[in-house]
Design an enzyme around this catalytic site. Structure first.
Site, PDB file in Angstrom:
ATOM      1  N   ASP A 124      19.463  29.323  56.668  1.00  0.00           N
ATOM      2  CA  ASP A 124      19.701  29.519  55.239  1.00  0.00           C
ATOM      3  C   ASP A 124      18.950  28.409  54.510  1.00  0.00           C
ATOM      4  O   ASP A 124      19.383  27.252  54.534  1.00  0.00           O
ATOM      5  CB  ASP A 124      21.218  29.448  54.981  1.00  0.00           C
ATOM      6  CG  ASP A 124      21.551  29.407  53.492  1.00  0.00           C
ATOM      7  OD1 ASP A 124      22.737  29.553  53.164  1.00  0.00           O
ATOM      8  OD2 ASP A 124      20.639  29.224  52.667  1.00  0.00           O
TER       9      ASP A 124
ATOM     10  N   HIS B 266      27.585  27.763  53.446  1.00  0.00           N
ATOM     11  CA  HIS B 266      27.925  28.525  52.236  1.00  0.00           C
ATOM     12  C   HIS B 266      28.504  29.856  52.706  1.00  0.00           C
ATOM     13  O   HIS B 266      28.127  30.371  53.764  1.00  0.00           O
ATOM     14  CB  HIS B 266      26.650  28.744  51.423  1.00  0.00           C
ATOM     15  CG  HIS B 266      26.835  29.444  50.124  1.00  0.00           C
ATOM     16  ND1 HIS B 266      27.001  30.809  50.029  1.00  0.00           N
ATOM     17  CD2 HIS B 266      26.882  28.976  48.866  1.00  0.00           C
ATOM     18  CE1 HIS B 266      27.112  31.143  48.746  1.00  0.00           C
ATOM     19  NE2 HIS B 266      27.068  30.059  48.023  1.00  0.00           N
TER      20      HIS B 266
HETATM   21  C1  LIG Z   1      23.193  27.071  50.827  1.00  0.00           C
HETATM   22  C2  LIG Z   1      23.324  28.338  50.018  1.00  0.00           C
HETATM   23  N1  LIG Z   1      23.256  29.523  50.656  1.00  0.00           N
HETATM   24  C3  LIG Z   1      23.361  30.685  49.976  1.00  0.00           C
HETATM   25  C4  LIG Z   1      23.551  30.689  48.606  1.00  0.00           C
HETATM   26  C5  LIG Z   1      23.628  32.017  47.874  1.00  0.00           C
HETATM   27  O1  LIG Z   1      22.440  32.164  47.121  1.00  0.00           O
HETATM   28  P1  LIG Z   1      22.288  33.428  46.118  1.00  0.00           P
HETATM   29  O2  LIG Z   1      23.483  33.346  45.236  1.00  0.00           O
HETATM   30  O3  LIG Z   1      20.995  33.177  45.405  1.00  0.00           O
HETATM   31  O4  LIG Z   1      22.279  34.632  46.992  1.00  0.00           O
HETATM   32  C6  LIG Z   1      23.653  29.483  47.910  1.00  0.00           C
HETATM   33  C7  LIG Z   1      23.910  29.488  46.419  1.00  0.00           C
HETATM   34  N2  LIG Z   1      24.361  28.269  45.892  1.00  0.00           N
HETATM   35  C8  LIG Z   1      25.529  28.256  45.094  1.00  0.00           C
HETATM   36  C9  LIG Z   1      25.443  29.059  43.812  1.00  0.00           C
HETATM   37  O5  LIG Z   1      26.039  28.194  42.788  1.00  0.00           O
HETATM   38  N3  LIG Z   1      26.232  26.908  43.319  1.00  0.00           N
HETATM   39  C10 LIG Z   1      25.878  26.870  44.639  1.00  0.00           C
HETATM   40  O6  LIG Z   1      25.834  25.877  45.334  1.00  0.00           O
HETATM   41  C11 LIG Z   1      23.513  28.287  48.618  1.00  0.00           C
HETATM   42  O7  LIG Z   1      23.555  27.096  47.990  1.00  0.00           O
END
Ligand SMILES: Cc1ncc(COP(=O)(O)O)c(CN[C@@H]2CONC2=O)c1O
Length: 404
Positions: free
Chosen positions: A199, A122
């Site tokens: 993460d 991500h």
């Molecule tokens: C693997 C991963 N890491 C970090 C984040 C960031 O998290 P925060 O936004 O809570 O800081 C997400 C958010 N997931 C995204 C948000 O919307 N769809 C998704 O898959 C994630 O899925």
């Protein structure tokens, strides 16, 4: 204790509504999960009777708020099997947790140092490292994937070397649902003398997390991905590392003594917690953990694993549907494409039938690039998801064919 889905689902008020004249089928849990009554009531109760600012208490409400806030930290520490609750740092979420490490620990980077980051990541586990590396003349090196969308462990082993300072890897991919062999990745990194940040955003709701067993140095996650409110998350870090890391934000709480001649800083965890924290969020995250621990978690995990397989199998068996990635182990999310229907159109038309999925690059552009696509349609599950949800999704996809 077994799993009674109807009883479980009744605890999530948001699930019981109609959308566009159809019963809601919520399959966007990787973006954020819905909240159980226990969490909603904990937040409401805090604001109804215990609300006050924390620490340096001089009155009963502040004493109660502080006790609830620090008890929540202890609950998180036990939930992830941390050695010490002082290793639990409250953040706004996974993004802020990773930025904290990249900006604080990142000050120790030297020119030529390398940070290995998997292609699955991500953007929250890519961009902070790029910013930190740029500041210090270090390098972010992508760890390639194999054809199935799994981390190429042979390529990873070849990339590890004396310049590798840190490996940043997701526990579970938000786009493909890939479950990464984090313990293996960590032990290889340790052998090369590198630190590991995991993460955990897409893992904590589903998998038991034991930071001692994983052997990593940092673990980051968000409350809203595990049935708690938005705005509260956690960075766990090994105490010996956190003690050496400089503060990352200045302000109240994180200081010991301030003077224009110089300032000294507070002890862990407060050194990293400048300003008024999300007190109700922390209390609600503890309520979410208690909610999860009141469930039969092995049964929940089996349910979610079974449902993930069912979702992938049903999509694969549907004419005109192509799965993206074929990881060895998937949990919680499946990405797919529809012949001749753009993901954006598919998302809109599924929503018209009451089915909520996510479309796009999922903040994982390098991953999309590795598959030579711009984005996918992603269905993602939670403890309350059912086979009926998936059957409804499949039926809605089949109806799309009538539109096109
Ligand atoms: C693997 C991963 N890491 C970090 C984040 C960031 O998290 P925060 O936004 O809570 O800081 C997400 C958010 N997931 C995204 C948000 O919307 N769809 C998704 O898959 C994630 O899925």
């Amino acid at each position: 204790m077994s799993l009674c889905l109807p009883t479980l689902r009744r605890q999530f008020p948001a699930l019981h509504q109609e959308v566009n004249g159809h019963p809601l089928v919520y399959l966007d849990n990787a973006a954020t999960t819905q909240k159980p009554l226990a969490v909603l009531e904990a937040m409401s109760a805090f604001y109804r009777s215990d609300n006050a600012n924390v620490h340096r208490a001089s009155h009963v409400l502040s004493t109660r708020a502080t006790a609830a806030f620090e008890a929540a930290r202890e609950t998180v520490a036990r939930f992830i099997n941390a050695w010490d609750s002082r290793e639990v740092i409250w953040t706004r979420g996974t993004t802020e947790a990773i930025n904290l490490v990249a900006q604080s620990w990142g000050q120790s980077l030297q020119a030529g140092d390398e940070i290995l980051v998997s292609t699955l990541e991500h953007h929250a586990n890519i961009v902070p490292w790029q910013l930190a590396a740029e500041r210090k003349g270090a390098k972010v090196v992508p760890i390639p994937l194999d054809a199935h969308g799994d981390i190429d462990l042979d390529a990873y082993r070849a990339l590890l070397g004396p310049r590798t300072r840190l490996v940043a890897v997701g526990h579970v991919s938000n786009a493909l649902g890939t479950v990464n062999p984090v313990a293996t990745i960590t032990s290889l990194a340790k052998a090369a003398g590198a630190l590991v940040l995991v993460d955990g955003a897409q893992a904590v709701a589903h998998l038991p997390v034991d930071v001692q067993r994983l052997g990593c140095d940092f673990y980051a996650f968000s409350g809203h991905k595990m049935y708690a409110p938005t705005g509260i998350g956690v960075l766990w870090g090994r105490r010996e590392l956190l003690e050496k890391m400089p503060p990352w934000q200045g302000g109240g709480e994180m200081i010991e003594r301030v003077s224009f001649a110089g300032t000294t800083f507070n002890r862990l965890p407060f050194k990293f917690e400048a300003g008024t924290p999300h007190i109700a969020g922390a209390v609600s995250l503890a309520a979410a953990i208690n909610f999860l621990q009141e469930q039969d978690r092995p049964a929940l995990l089996t349910h979610e694993q079974t449902l993930t397989t069912y979702l992938a199998d049903q999509l694969r068996a549907t004419p005109g549907v192509r799965l993206v990635g074929a990881p060895q182990q998937r949990l919680g999310a499946v990405s797919f494409l529809l012949d001749e229907i753009h993901p954006q159109d598919a998302g809109t038309l599924l929503d018209m039938q009451g089915v909520a999925v996510r479309v796009g690059h999922h903040c994982a552009m390098p991953l999309m690039e590795s598959f030579n696509i711009g984005g996918t349609i992603r269905a993602s599950l939670a403890c309350y998801s059912t086979h009926t949800d998936i059957d409804t999704l499949i039926g809605a996809i089949q109806k799309l064919k009538e539109f096109f």
